[in-house]
Design an enzyme around this catalytic site. Sequence first.
Site, PDB file in Angstrom:
ATOM      1  CG  ASP A 159      -1.588  -1.373   1.353  1.00  0.00           C
ATOM      2  OD1 ASP A 159      -2.279  -1.759   0.409  1.00  0.00           O
ATOM      3  OD2 ASP A 159      -1.368  -2.072   2.371  1.00  0.00           O
ATOM      4  CG  HIS A 187      -3.333  -5.230   3.170  1.00  0.00           C
ATOM      5  ND1 HIS A 187      -2.931  -4.440   2.119  1.00  0.00           N
ATOM      6  CD2 HIS A 187      -3.742  -6.398   2.605  1.00  0.00           C
ATOM      7  CE1 HIS A 187      -3.072  -5.100   0.983  1.00  0.00           C
ATOM      8  NE2 HIS A 187      -3.575  -6.297   1.255  1.00  0.00           N
TER       9      HIS A 187
END
Length: 326
Positions: A159, A187
């Site tokens: 990410d 996440h």
Amino acid sequence: MKAPKRVAVTGAAGQIAYSLLFRIANGDMLGKDQPVILQLLDITPALPAVRGVVMELEDCAFPLLAGVVVTDDPNVAFRDADYALLVGARPRSKGMERKDLLEANGAIFTVQGKALNDHASRDVKVLVVGNPANTNAYIAMKSAPDLPKKNFTAMLRLDHNRALSQLAAKTGRTVDSIEKLVVWGNHSPTMYPDIRFATSNGDALPKLVNDDAWVKDTFIPTVGKRGAAIIEARGLSSAASAANAALDHMRDWALGTHGKWVTMGIPSTGAYDIPADIVYGMPVTCKDGEYTLVEGLDIDAFSRERMQATLAELQGERDGVKHLVG
Ligand code: NAX
């Protein structure tokens, strides 16, 4: 030559492992002077496929590859492990409820946490990639009471890297010029990529971007939904980029970030009002094999709201696995 380090990788027959193992054996994780022994775990039916991967590893004749173990027993895979990359997980199948997914993965990560507790090096560095990564890391940590909690981390680096790349494209700056980016939380699409402290060659990034609407309406959702966009385009989930992020995470943890901030999912110690033990994406620096949280950042109202939303999701996941970890 240094003594080999033992690197356990689970889900060894899977697509992330297929991008990951060759690069670990090539020295991309621990350095070009560090021999490694790969200890590969998968479920019994997948062992023939793992053996095929091992044949290919042999055919690369990597000078740093000092040995390979193939097993379906976590107690063997984690024996004396210095590093453990927990990639294998139960994917969500059609019609599977979230609750069932947590349950299925709970069964995997309680067993693996206990095996790490009983057999791994006391300094083992654990990275959980398999989803739901933060909660799986939490389960493994809770199942390994004899190991320090700080040994357990979850992967937010993909990410982080996705956010870097979007910002570089928006500002025309290079990815490596951008520092002090943070991705807070889970996440999952609720994660919060926060550019408020970011700089590029010393220039404040929010000023370079100069487009609040883009940050809120394009950047944050694009990073959050990138995994889904890749599945849509490729028909398969991210694998090479996930493997690359796992290498970045472990390399930085082991070899240091030289003052640069990176995002790691780490068990909270209460900073930023995140309850203790929740595994949450946070900014850290790494040195001498240890990570240190970047503390004292100012959290404004918008950020607090985003951080609470991703925290609420993690608390829901934690409550869903309470019966497994006490
Ligand atoms: P694959 O389905 O290709 O491979 C998974 C492998 O894990 C299979 O070989 C399977 O047999 C094995 N496995 C299942 N149960 C196991 C167990 N109990 N012990 C050992 N191995 C076991 O998935 P892949 O694309 O490699 O993805 C692996 C995991 O990474 C998934 O959970 C996926 O959701 C997750 N991801 C996490 C990311 C992150 O940023 N944290 C991004 C990429 C990826 O989506």
